[in-house]
Design an enzyme around this catalytic site. Sequence first.
Site, PDB file in Angstrom:
ATOM      1  N   ASP A  45       0.875  -1.173   0.000  1.00 50.20           N
ATOM      2  CA  ASP A  45       0.000   0.000   0.000  1.00 50.20           C
ATOM      3  C   ASP A  45       0.911   1.220   0.000  1.00 50.20           C
ATOM      4  O   ASP A  45       1.483   1.570   1.027  1.00 50.20           O
ATOM      5  CB  ASP A  45      -0.898  -0.008   1.241  1.00 50.20           C
ATOM      6  CG  ASP A  45      -1.804   1.203   1.302  1.00 50.20           C
ATOM      7  OD1 ASP A  45      -2.298   1.639   0.243  1.00 50.20           O
ATOM      8  OD2 ASP A  45      -2.023   1.730   2.414  1.00 50.20           O
ATOM      9  N   GLU A  48      -1.275  -1.340  -4.774  1.00 50.02           N
ATOM     10  CA  GLU A  48      -2.534  -0.626  -4.952  1.00 50.02           C
ATOM     11  C   GLU A  48      -2.303   0.638  -5.778  1.00 50.02           C
ATOM     12  O   GLU A  48      -1.304   1.337  -5.599  1.00 50.02           O
ATOM     13  CB  GLU A  48      -3.114  -0.259  -3.581  1.00 50.02           C
ATOM     14  CG  GLU A  48      -4.525   0.271  -3.642  1.00 50.02           C
ATOM     15  CD  GLU A  48      -5.131   0.437  -2.270  1.00 50.02           C
ATOM     16  OE1 GLU A  48      -6.013  -0.358  -1.925  1.00 50.02           O
ATOM     17  OE2 GLU A  48      -4.713   1.368  -1.551  1.00 50.02           O
ATOM     18  N   ASP A  64      -2.281   0.902   7.336  1.00 49.96           N
ATOM     19  CA  ASP A  64      -1.557   0.765   6.064  1.00 49.96           C
ATOM     20  C   ASP A  64      -1.134  -0.687   5.829  1.00 49.96           C
ATOM     21  O   ASP A  64      -1.163  -1.173   4.696  1.00 49.96           O
ATOM     22  CB  ASP A  64      -0.345   1.697   6.043  1.00 49.96           C
ATOM     23  CG  ASP A  64      -0.758   3.154   6.203  1.00 49.96           C
ATOM     24  OD1 ASP A  64      -1.478   3.659   5.325  1.00 49.96           O
ATOM     25  OD2 ASP A  64      -0.374   3.782   7.209  1.00 49.96           O
TER      26      ASP A  64
END
Length: 169
Positions: free
Chosen positions: A7, A68, A140
């Site tokens: 992420d 992502e 996260d």
Amino acid sequence: MRVIGIDPGLRNLGWGVIDVAGSRLAHVANGICHSDAGDGDLAMRLLSLHAQLTEVLRAWAPEAAAVEHTFVNKDAVATLKLGQARGIALLVPAQFGLTVGEYAPNAVKKTVVGVGHAAKVQVDHMVKLHLPGVKVAGPDAADALAVAICHAHHVQSSGRLQAALRAAE
């Protein structure tokens, strides 16, 4: 197969590693690479993230990676900086010879939660259901584990589709 999900973030870059055996998922590790604005200029922050993420990949030796996509917000400067952190998230796995899957946040949420606009707390809850006993390092890291889970599901689906196409020939 061992999968790392990432992420991307300039201040907090989350990562999560899972093992995939058929439809079974197992948590391996998760954490957050930190880069504080007090660490110096942007180049030094990116270098720090690169070094930290490189150590993560060395330590856990994933066979697949997923990152992502970032969303564009109203602050163009912040979006560009986030994009540079995302570049690190793509670069490090590539340096280890890994092909990197990329997923939109809504696709990750839809895969893991079942709803494309799920809240962070819902993602965290579903990650814990998919990976019983996991101790998540923070939001996260939970998002990174969700990216890894999403990639595992997409790889499995793709494999089934390829097998069906071969059988139909």
